[in-house]
Design a protein around this motif. Structure first.
Motif, PDB file in Angstrom:
ATOM      1  N   ALA A 212      35.474  49.112  32.920  1.00  0.00           N
ATOM      2  CA  ALA A 212      36.234  50.069  32.120  1.00  0.00           C
ATOM      3  C   ALA A 212      37.482  49.451  31.520  1.00  0.00           C
ATOM      4  CB  ALA A 212      36.589  51.288  32.966  1.00  0.00           C
ATOM      5  N   LEU A 213      37.929  48.290  32.035  1.00  0.00           N
ATOM      6  CA  LEU A 213      39.171  47.669  31.547  1.00  0.00           C
ATOM      7  C   LEU A 213      38.909  46.365  30.816  1.00  0.00           C
ATOM      8  CD1 LEU A 213      41.421  48.235  34.715  1.00  0.00           C
ATOM      9  CD2 LEU A 213      41.282  49.645  32.655  1.00  0.00           C
ATOM     10  N   ALA A 214      37.673  46.019  30.644  1.00  0.00           N
ATOM     11  CA  ALA A 214      37.369  44.732  30.014  1.00  0.00           C
ATOM     12  C   ALA A 214      37.892  44.657  28.581  1.00  0.00           C
ATOM     13  CB  ALA A 214      35.851  44.501  30.029  1.00  0.00           C
ATOM     14  N   SER A 215      38.012  45.832  27.898  1.00  0.00           N
ATOM     15  CA  SER A 215      38.450  45.817  26.503  1.00  0.00           C
ATOM     16  C   SER A 215      39.930  45.503  26.351  1.00  0.00           C
ATOM     17  CB  SER A 215      38.144  47.182  25.871  1.00  0.00           C
ATOM     18  OG  SER A 215      38.850  48.207  26.563  1.00  0.00           O
ATOM     19  N   LEU A 216      40.662  45.479  27.465  1.00  0.00           N
ATOM     20  CA  LEU A 216      42.107  45.208  27.354  1.00  0.00           C
ATOM     21  C   LEU A 216      42.355  43.806  26.814  1.00  0.00           C
ATOM     22  CD1 LEU A 216      43.471  46.754  30.694  1.00  0.00           C
ATOM     23  CD2 LEU A 216      43.654  47.691  28.389  1.00  0.00           C
ATOM     24  N   PHE A 217      41.457  42.867  27.126  1.00  0.00           N
ATOM     25  CA  PHE A 217      41.672  41.479  26.692  1.00  0.00           C
ATOM     26  C   PHE A 217      40.575  40.983  25.764  1.00  0.00           C
ATOM     27  CE2 PHE A 217      45.191  40.814  29.458  1.00  0.00           C
ATOM     28  CZ  PHE A 217      44.966  41.647  30.547  1.00  0.00           C
ATOM     29  N   GLN A 218      39.647  41.903  25.358  1.00  0.00           N
ATOM     30  CA  GLN A 218      38.618  41.581  24.380  1.00  0.00           C
ATOM     31  C   GLN A 218      37.812  40.366  24.802  1.00  0.00           C
ATOM     32  OE1 GLN A 218      37.891  43.504  21.786  1.00  0.00           O
ATOM     33  NE2 GLN A 218      39.557  44.883  22.408  1.00  0.00           N
ATOM     34  N   GLN A 219      37.460  40.339  26.078  1.00  0.00           N
ATOM     35  CA  GLN A 219      36.628  39.237  26.537  1.00  0.00           C
ATOM     36  C   GLN A 219      35.745  39.742  27.661  1.00  0.00           C
ATOM     37  OE1 GLN A 219      39.222  36.184  27.938  1.00  0.00           O
ATOM     38  NE2 GLN A 219      39.970  37.378  29.669  1.00  0.00           N
ATOM     39  N   ALA A 220      34.621  39.081  27.805  1.00  0.00           N
ATOM     40  CA  ALA A 220      33.669  39.481  28.845  1.00  0.00           C
ATOM     41  C   ALA A 220      34.176  39.053  30.213  1.00  0.00           C
ATOM     42  CB  ALA A 220      32.298  38.832  28.549  1.00  0.00           C
ATOM     43  N   PRO A 221      33.771  39.758  31.271  1.00  0.00           N
ATOM     44  CA  PRO A 221      34.225  39.368  32.617  1.00  0.00           C
ATOM     45  C   PRO A 221      33.731  37.979  32.961  1.00  0.00           C
ATOM     46  CG  PRO A 221      33.272  41.564  32.628  1.00  0.00           C
ATOM     47  CD  PRO A 221      32.973  40.974  31.291  1.00  0.00           C
ATOM     48  N   PRO A 222      34.580  37.164  33.584  1.00  0.00           N
ATOM     49  CA  PRO A 222      34.162  35.794  33.950  1.00  0.00           C
ATOM     50  C   PRO A 222      33.047  35.846  34.978  1.00  0.00           C
ATOM     51  CG  PRO A 222      36.239  36.343  34.996  1.00  0.00           C
ATOM     52  CD  PRO A 222      35.922  37.465  34.052  1.00  0.00           C
ATOM     53  N   GLN A 223      32.148  34.863  34.886  1.00  0.00           N
ATOM     54  CA  GLN A 223      31.029  34.773  35.813  1.00  0.00           C
ATOM     55  C   GLN A 223      31.347  33.702  36.855  1.00  0.00           C
ATOM     56  OE1 GLN A 223      28.452  36.791  35.798  1.00  0.00           O
ATOM     57  NE2 GLN A 223      29.288  37.850  33.999  1.00  0.00           N
ATOM     58  N   GLY A 224      31.443  34.133  38.090  1.00  0.00           N
ATOM     59  CA  GLY A 224      31.664  33.150  39.177  1.00  0.00           C
ATOM     60  C   GLY A 224      33.037  32.515  39.142  1.00  0.00           C
ATOM     61  N   GLY A 225      34.009  33.096  38.424  1.00  0.00           N
ATOM     62  CA  GLY A 225      35.346  32.523  38.403  1.00  0.00           C
ATOM     63  C   GLY A 225      36.078  32.719  39.719  1.00  0.00           C
ATOM     64  N   MET A 226      37.151  31.975  39.850  1.00  0.00           N
ATOM     65  CA  MET A 226      37.954  32.090  41.085  1.00  0.00           C
ATOM     66  C   MET A 226      38.848  33.309  40.971  1.00  0.00           C
ATOM     67  SD  MET A 226      37.077  29.737  43.101  1.00  0.00           S
ATOM     68  CE  MET A 226      38.444  29.740  44.223  1.00  0.00           C
ATOM     69  N   CYS A 227      38.753  34.194  41.921  1.00  0.00           N
ATOM     70  CA  CYS A 227      39.591  35.398  41.955  1.00  0.00           C
ATOM     71  C   CYS A 227      40.257  35.475  43.321  1.00  0.00           C
ATOM     72  CB  CYS A 227      38.750  36.662  41.710  1.00  0.00           C
ATOM     73  SG  CYS A 227      38.025  36.701  40.064  1.00  0.00           S
ATOM     74  N   PRO A 228      41.424  36.044  43.394  1.00  0.00           N
ATOM     75  CA  PRO A 228      42.083  36.174  44.709  1.00  0.00           C
ATOM     76  C   PRO A 228      41.282  37.115  45.604  1.00  0.00           C
ATOM     77  CG  PRO A 228      43.281  37.392  43.037  1.00  0.00           C
ATOM     78  CD  PRO A 228      42.254  36.581  42.321  1.00  0.00           C
ATOM     79  N   PRO A 229      41.473  37.029  46.920  1.00  0.00           N
ATOM     80  CA  PRO A 229      40.743  37.899  47.856  1.00  0.00           C
ATOM     81  C   PRO A 229      41.093  39.355  47.652  1.00  0.00           C
ATOM     82  CG  PRO A 229      42.528  36.782  48.972  1.00  0.00           C
ATOM     83  CD  PRO A 229      42.427  36.171  47.613  1.00  0.00           C
ATOM     84  N   PRO A 230      40.265  40.272  48.130  1.00  0.00           N
ATOM     85  CA  PRO A 230      40.530  41.727  47.938  1.00  0.00           C
ATOM     86  C   PRO A 230      41.873  42.114  48.500  1.00  0.00           C
ATOM     87  CG  PRO A 230      38.347  41.356  48.850  1.00  0.00           C
ATOM     88  CD  PRO A 230      39.036  40.039  48.870  1.00  0.00           C
ATOM     89  N   PHE A 231      42.569  42.928  47.726  1.00  0.00           N
ATOM     90  CA  PHE A 231      43.884  43.415  48.183  1.00  0.00           C
ATOM     91  C   PHE A 231      43.678  44.609  49.118  1.00  0.00           C
ATOM     92  CE2 PHE A 231      48.247  42.673  47.484  1.00  0.00           C
ATOM     93  CZ  PHE A 231      48.894  43.848  47.771  1.00  0.00           C
ATOM     94  N   PRO A 232      44.429  44.702  50.219  1.00  0.00           N
ATOM     95  CA  PRO A 232      44.196  45.820  51.168  1.00  0.00           C
ATOM     96  C   PRO A 232      44.417  47.161  50.527  1.00  0.00           C
ATOM     97  CG  PRO A 232      46.264  44.717  51.634  1.00  0.00           C
ATOM     98  CD  PRO A 232      45.565  43.867  50.639  1.00  0.00           C
ATOM     99  N   ASN A 233      43.657  48.176  51.003  1.00  0.00           N
ATOM    100  CA  ASN A 233      43.802  49.538  50.471  1.00  0.00           C
ATOM    101  C   ASN A 233      45.201  50.039  50.712  1.00  0.00           C
ATOM    102  OD1 ASN A 233      41.172  49.542  49.695  1.00  0.00           O
ATOM    103  ND2 ASN A 233      40.435  50.500  51.579  1.00  0.00           N
ATOM    104  N   MET A 234      45.741  50.705  49.692  1.00  0.00           N
ATOM    105  CA  MET A 234      47.119  51.234  49.819  1.00  0.00           C
ATOM    106  C   MET A 234      47.020  52.690  50.257  1.00  0.00           C
ATOM    107  SD  MET A 234      48.786  48.596  49.113  1.00  0.00           S
ATOM    108  CE  MET A 234      50.420  49.285  49.002  1.00  0.00           C
TER     109      MET A 234
END
Length: 521
Positions: free
Chosen positions: A499-521
């Motif tokens: 739903a937010l991919a259009s913010l940067f006009q690019q497709a989601p990266p495939q297999g890119g490095m992402c930080p670990p899940p942030f704990p639920n607030m």
């Protein structure tokens, strides 16, 4: 002639009061009043019926001459008359011929039975050799104390007491004098050997006062009983004194002082050595503790690294699962769209087929109506029948109306099948309904989705997509910024949220490095 002795002049044996008023005595022999010791041979003639008074702590001993070695004892307190009832042996001496009034020969002795009596003693200075390493020194020692004793009244002790003192009066002073030599000789020998036997420094003999008295008693108790007839129960050493003016004492004092100083220096050296060893031990223990702490810290760090690696792998796996889920969802949506298109085509085909069938039916009806107009209802002349014609017109009108409605329905079905099957969004107003019917009121607008954003470890939000668009344009957020909204299982980068991919006009990266899940607030 006197009857049974009454009226006959007796030799001695007057009615006397037998008692002892002495204070400082061990043994005291009773004599008739006014008679000196051995003044008459009749002094021991006693008549039954005479009174006797024995005080507490005393015992009256009747020693009979008729039966040598036999005696009766009356232990105080007692007050009464002399009768054969209280003197059993006397009953065998007094003959019944004289009705018990005949004098009998007996010596009466009073024994001092008071318990815990003491005889004091003082032993003047005598030389006591010191124990090694001072065996060449002799120290003058004087001792003061007292012997504690009892006088039992059992027959075996009474006999021994008579034999020890020869049946004579005996005072406590005489007992003390008799025990003096025995105590001096016994105590001197025991004390002189005490330093060698016990290892106690001779100048510290005072420490042995209690145990020394018990030891002396065990050594000389039997001799005290044999020589004095009393039972020693304790020997109390009250003072052990040294002749401090004696040359031997002063030399030993100086030597012991020097020796004590030497021992003190050795003790200090030993103490210093012990302290040094203790410091070294503590140092070794501290090093061991430091190693243990370092090892524990390294293990904790390794454990944390393992945990972080597992968390990183789990985060990547979760991202992969989310990507697969999104792809699966898109595939399912695509399949659903294709299925709806097929259904629309089939619906349109069915509508067209229904129209064709209904047209055929109407055509057949119209033909039949033409036939009805030409029907001969009885004229038989072959001309048009007015009644049939009226009936045909009425049926034609009904068929025409039915065909108009059928065409309208078919047009609507075709239009609907040709339109894209897109569900109206919340807040949108649908187009006007066919046939001029007024459209229903607009549905309530759905509230815009709100997101929470993590920027440099700080949480912001909730924000809608417009605000996030402004933040993206200003460079505050990027595709790797972590976001979360209601319905998401965990925090995820913007690049993984469709739903937010259009913010940067690019497709989601495939297999890119992402930080670990942030704990639920």
């Amino acid at each position: 002639m006197a009857f049974l002795g009454f009226g006959k002049k007796s030799e001695g044996g007057l009615m006397d009061a037998i008692r002892c008023d002495e204070k400082d005595f061990l043994i005291w022999k009773w004599r008739p009043a006014g008679q000196a010791v051995n003044s008459t041979s009749k002094e021991n003639a006693i008549r039954t019926g005479s009174s006797i008074d024995v005080r507490p702590g005393q015992a009256a001993v009747f020693l009979y001459q008729q039966k040598e070695g036999e005696y009766d004892v009356i232990k105080g307190p007692y007050g009464g008359k002399i009768e054969t009832d209280n003197l059993p042996i006397l009953s065998s001496i007094i003959g019944t011929a004289y009705a018990g009034g005949t004098p009998f020969q007996a010596s009466v002795y009073f024994f001092n039975l008071a318990r815990g009596q003491k005889v004091s003693f003082t032993i003047p200075y005598f030389s006591v050799p010191a124990a090694p390493p001072y065996e060449n020194y002799m120290v003058p020692v004087a001792i003061k104390g007292s012997l504690v004793f009892n006088v039992p009244n059992d027959k075996q002790y009474v006999k021994n007491l008579f034999e020890a003192w020869g049946g004579n009066d005996t005072t406590m002073a005489e007992l003390e004098e008799k025990l003096k030599d025995l105590l001096i000789q016994g105590i001197k020998g025991i004390v002189a050997n005490a330093p060698q036997q016990t290892g106690v420094f001779v100048l510290q003999l005072n420490k042995l006062q209690n145990s020394l008295g018990k030891y002396i008693l065990s050594e000389i108790g039997d001799r005290v009983f044999f020589n004095a007839g009393v039972v020693a129960t304790d020997i109390l050493i009250t003072e052990i004194r040294f002749d401090e003016e004696d040359e031997g004492y002063r030399q030993l004092k100086q030597a012991s002082t020097d020796f004590a100083h030497s021992i003190n220096m050795q003790n200090q050296e030993t103490l210093l050595l012990a302290k040094a060893q203790e410091r070294e031990r503590m140092k070794v223990d501290q090093q061991a503790r430091n190693k243990s702490v370092i090892y524990t810290t390294e293990m904790n760090l390794k454990h944390q690294e393992d945990m972080l690696a597992r968390m990183r792998d789990e985060g990547q796996f979760a991202q992969h699962q989310q990507t697969l889920a999104a792809a699966e969802q898109a595939h399912m949506m695509n399949q659903a769209g294709m299925h709806r298109a097929d259904l629309a085509s089939e619906t349109a085909f069915l509508g067209a087929h229904q129209v064709n069938v209904q047209a055929d039916v109407m055509k057949t009806g119209l033909n039949n109506m033409g036939d009805m107009g030409a029907m001969n209802l009885g004229g038989g002349n072959g001309h048009m029948n007015p009644a049939g014609m009226m009936t045909s017109m009425m049926m034609g009108t009904a068929v025409a109306s039915q065909m108009g409605g059928m065409m309208n329905n078919m047009g609507s079905a075709i239009n609907q099948s040709m339109q894209p099957q897109v569900q109206p969004q919340m807040g949108q107003t649908p187009p006007p309904m066919p046939g001029g019917m007024q459209a229903p009121p607009p549905m309530p607008t759905q509230q815009a989705v709100q997101y929470f954003i993590n920027v440099n470890g700080q949480q912001y939000g909730p924000c809608d997509t417009n605000a996030m668009m402004q933040m993206a344009q200003s460079g505050q957020i990027d595709p790797q910024t972590m976001v979360w909204t209601n319905g998401m299982p965990a925090w995820a980068p913007i690049c993984q949220v469709p739903a937010l991919a259009s913010l940067f006009q690019q497709a989601p990266p495939q297999g890119g490095m992402c930080p670990p899940p942030f704990p639920n607030m």
